[in-house]
Design a protein around this motif. Structure first.
Motif, PDB file in Angstrom:
ATOM      1  N   ASP A 207      -1.317  -3.201  25.688  1.00 24.28           N
ATOM      2  CA  ASP A 207      -1.429  -3.028  24.099  1.00 24.28           C
ATOM      3  C   ASP A 207      -0.266  -2.443  23.347  1.00 24.28           C
ATOM      4  N   ALA A 208       0.604  -1.644  24.071  1.00 22.45           N
ATOM      5  CA  ALA A 208       1.654  -0.752  23.471  1.00 22.45           C
ATOM      6  C   ALA A 208       2.867  -1.657  23.494  1.00 22.45           C
ATOM      7  N   GLU A 209       2.793  -2.913  24.040  1.00 23.54           N
ATOM      8  CA  GLU A 209       3.984  -3.839  24.116  1.00 23.54           C
ATOM      9  C   GLU A 209       4.115  -4.418  22.718  1.00 23.54           C
ATOM     10  N   PRO A 210       5.540  -4.531  22.422  1.00 27.87           N
ATOM     11  CA  PRO A 210       5.818  -5.044  20.870  1.00 27.87           C
ATOM     12  C   PRO A 210       5.439  -6.554  21.075  1.00 27.87           C
ATOM     13  N   PRO A 211       5.367  -7.078  19.944  1.00 27.03           N
ATOM     14  CA  PRO A 211       5.052  -8.463  19.885  1.00 27.03           C
ATOM     15  C   PRO A 211       6.104  -9.316  20.531  1.00 27.03           C
ATOM     16  N   ALA A 212       5.830 -10.422  21.228  1.00 27.29           N
ATOM     17  CA  ALA A 212       6.940 -11.412  21.776  1.00 27.29           C
ATOM     18  C   ALA A 212       7.317 -12.134  20.909  1.00 27.29           C
ATOM     19  N   TYR A 213       6.501 -12.484  19.777  1.00 31.51           N
ATOM     20  CA  TYR A 213       6.957 -13.578  18.721  1.00 31.51           C
ATOM     21  C   TYR A 213       5.938 -13.493  17.569  1.00 31.51           C
ATOM     22  N   THR A 214       6.166 -14.104  16.490  1.00 28.93           N
ATOM     23  CA  THR A 214       5.284 -14.145  15.372  1.00 28.93           C
ATOM     24  C   THR A 214       4.992 -15.489  15.068  1.00 28.93           C
ATOM     25  N   LEU A 215       3.563 -15.539  14.707  1.00 30.03           N
ATOM     26  CA  LEU A 215       2.745 -16.828  14.355  1.00 30.03           C
ATOM     27  C   LEU A 215       2.329 -16.501  13.021  1.00 30.03           C
ATOM     28  N   THR A 216       2.047 -17.684  12.177  1.00 28.08           N
ATOM     29  CA  THR A 216       1.398 -17.816  10.922  1.00 28.08           C
ATOM     30  C   THR A 216       0.414 -18.773  11.131  1.00 28.08           C
ATOM     31  N   PRO A 217      -0.467 -18.849  10.043  1.00 23.35           N
ATOM     32  CA  PRO A 217      -1.484 -20.158  10.169  1.00 23.35           C
ATOM     33  C   PRO A 217      -0.862 -21.507  10.382  1.00 23.35           C
ATOM     34  N   GLN A 218       0.213 -21.656   9.755  1.00 24.16           N
ATOM     35  CA  GLN A 218       0.970 -23.105   9.733  1.00 24.16           C
ATOM     36  C   GLN A 218       1.275 -23.275  10.838  1.00 24.16           C
ATOM     37  N   ASP A 219       1.589 -22.300  12.133  1.00 29.62           N
ATOM     38  CA  ASP A 219       1.736 -22.786  13.205  1.00 29.62           C
ATOM     39  C   ASP A 219       0.417 -23.390  14.094  1.00 29.62           C
ATOM     40  N   PHE A 220      -0.502 -23.123  13.607  1.00 35.74           N
ATOM     41  CA  PHE A 220      -1.973 -23.474  14.146  1.00 35.74           C
ATOM     42  C   PHE A 220      -2.393 -24.902  13.772  1.00 35.74           C
ATOM     43  N   LEU A 221      -2.990 -25.822  14.841  1.00 37.42           N
ATOM     44  CA  LEU A 221      -3.261 -26.995  14.711  1.00 37.42           C
ATOM     45  C   LEU A 221      -4.588 -27.140  13.823  1.00 37.42           C
ATOM     46  N   LYS A 222      -4.727 -28.070  12.835  1.00 34.91           N
ATOM     47  CA  LYS A 222      -5.918 -28.122  11.976  1.00 34.91           C
ATOM     48  C   LYS A 222      -7.223 -28.137  12.969  1.00 34.91           C
ATOM     49  N   GLY A 223      -8.382 -27.637  12.389  1.00 39.65           N
ATOM     50  CA  GLY A 223      -9.737 -27.829  12.791  1.00 39.65           C
ATOM     51  C   GLY A 223     -10.016 -27.211  14.317  1.00 39.65           C
ATOM     52  N   ALA A 224      -9.122 -26.148  14.656  1.00 37.87           N
ATOM     53  CA  ALA A 224      -9.331 -25.350  15.871  1.00 37.87           C
ATOM     54  C   ALA A 224      -9.312 -23.998  15.720  1.00 37.87           C
ATOM     55  N   THR A 225      -9.111 -23.513  14.449  1.00 35.17           N
ATOM     56  CA  THR A 225      -9.015 -21.987  14.589  1.00 35.17           C
ATOM     57  C   THR A 225     -10.202 -21.401  14.056  1.00 35.17           C
ATOM     58  N   GLN A 226     -10.607 -20.142  14.463  1.00 33.40           N
ATOM     59  CA  GLN A 226     -11.734 -19.252  14.169  1.00 33.40           C
ATOM     60  C   GLN A 226     -11.403 -17.812  14.281  1.00 33.40           C
ATOM     61  N   TYR A 227     -11.323 -17.168  13.243  1.00 33.62           N
ATOM     62  CA  TYR A 227     -11.108 -15.534  13.112  1.00 33.62           C
ATOM     63  C   TYR A 227     -12.403 -14.964  13.063  1.00 33.62           C
ATOM     64  N   SER A 228     -12.877 -14.076  13.772  1.00 35.75           N
ATOM     65  CA  SER A 228     -14.114 -13.243  13.614  1.00 35.75           C
ATOM     66  C   SER A 228     -13.866 -11.673  13.755  1.00 35.75           C
TER      67      SER A 228
END
Length: 378
Positions: A207-228
């Motif tokens: 958990d303490a490791e820094p992010p390896a990269y940054t993603l945005t919603p534009q990197d996600f393919l449509k129709g398969a994203t679910q945030y909860s």
């Protein structure tokens, strides 16, 4: 990839290789390690699952088999090993690739022109499914990992806590179930890689490791994203009940994580705790596990070897309340002939526990300790 490489020229490649226990003969030629899929016997579809949290990596492949080689010379035997290499290339130049090793778990066929194989990174030992009873005296958690690595014939990678058990019992549990339970009590997890290595992780370190990269919603393919975001089932404190080793009296420690929203208090009962520090360690581990999936995100991307279970990434551009640091729990790489390489992901948002506050509570004699550890899996 060099600066002159045109990213549009890159194409996915997946190599599936047989790693024979001994030399095998195919088509009159004796080979030790061979590429299984080729122009005459291409794969139809392939799926590789990279997971963490005490799970085993998996693969599944369907191979075109018109010459029956998979039902004759290459029919898998018990313990046979295969490797999958996947990545991107341009021409014969490999840009990036990842190699994972598996042992065949099952083979299925319609007895027509294809064969399906499934494999896991876990060695095919009957002991993994056998429920065992064992006992130990004066053993540390790391020594427990060493013991099971020896039983499973695996190389141990990483260091576990040196917390010591005065007495430890394994009662009618499989080895992996038992090890996972004990590891979770101390904020550890593990995975078996390549059917050869038992790798230890500390959840707090991941958990303490820094992010390896940054993603945005534009990197996600449509129709398969679910945030909860589970706003209801939040646990802000835990009560750890145990016995005072000096007086044998019942005692409890109420542990609060200030970084969590105010929520329910749950209780765990622990045996074998011989210090206040051990009680706090187990309480913090239980809090982290109980709230691990408070915020989850599943999504699908174009394939890449940079997606590895256990890595952290930063989500940006999804909204101030949603953005943050997430951890990949599982990445499932899929490819079909003539289609794009895609990867489906399961991730969780990393919640900062904040400061840990501890209150010691003396319990009346009638409050005994009969309950079992609540692992937070409900």
């Amino acid at each position: 990839m060099t600066a002159s490489t045109d990213i549009q020229a890159l194409e996915p490649f997946f190599a599936f290789r047989h790693r024979a226990l001994g030399a095998i003969e195919v088509g009159g030629e004796t080979l030790d390690i061979i590429d299984i899929v080729d122009a005459e016997n291409p794969y139809i579809s392939l799926e590789v699952t990279d997971a963490i949290d005490d799970r085993s990596d998996e693969f599944a492949i369907e191979i075109y088999d018109p010459d029956l080689r998979w039902r004759s010379d290459l029919y898998p035997q018990h313990g046979e090993t295969f490797e999958v290499e996947f990545g991107w290339k341009t021409g014969e130049l490999v840009y990036e690739s990842e190699v994972m090793v598996f042992q065949v778990d099952s083979i299925d066929s319609s007895l027509r022109d294809s064969v399906s194989l499934k494999g896991v990174a876990t060695p095919p030992l009957s002991g993994l499914r056998t429920r065992n009873d064992r006992s130990w005296q004066s053993i540390t958690l790391h020594e427990l990992f060493e013991f099971f690595a020896g039983v499973l014939g695996l190389e141990l990678v990483g260091e576990a806590s040196d917390v010591e058990y005065e007495e430890l019992l394994q009662e009618s549990q499989t080895d992996l179930e038992f090890l996972a339970t004990e590891a979770a009590k101390h904020d550890h997890l593990f995975k078996i890689e390549g059917a050869r290595r038992l790798v230890i992780f500390r959840q707090a370190d991941l958990d303490a490791e820094p992010p390896a990269y940054t993603l945005t919603p534009q990197d996600f393919l449509k129709g398969a994203t679910q945030y909860s975001d589970n706003l209801r089932d939040v646990y802000g404190k835990v009560r750890v009940k145990c016995e005072n080793p000096d007086t044998d009296e019942s005692i409890a420690y109420e542990i609060t994580a200030t970084g969590l929203p105010e929520g329910e208090c749950f209780e765990i009962v622990e045996q074998g705790i011989d210090s206040r520090d051990q009680a706090i360690e187990r309480g913090v581990a239980a809090l982290r596990k109980k709230n691990a999936d408070m915020v989850t995100l599943s999504f699908k991307t174009l394939g890449s070897t940079r997606y590895r279970a256990g890595l952290n990434f930063a989500l940006e551009g999804a909204g101030r309340a949603v953005d943050g640091k997430f951890q990949l729990k599982q990445s499932k790489h899929s490819h079909q002939r003539g289609s794009a390489w895609t990867t489906r992901h399961q991730s969780r948002k990393i919640i900062d526990l904040g400061e840990i506050e501890v209150e010691e509570i003396q319990l009346p004699p009638e409050e005994d300790s009969d309950a079992q550890l609540d692992t937070g899996d409900e």
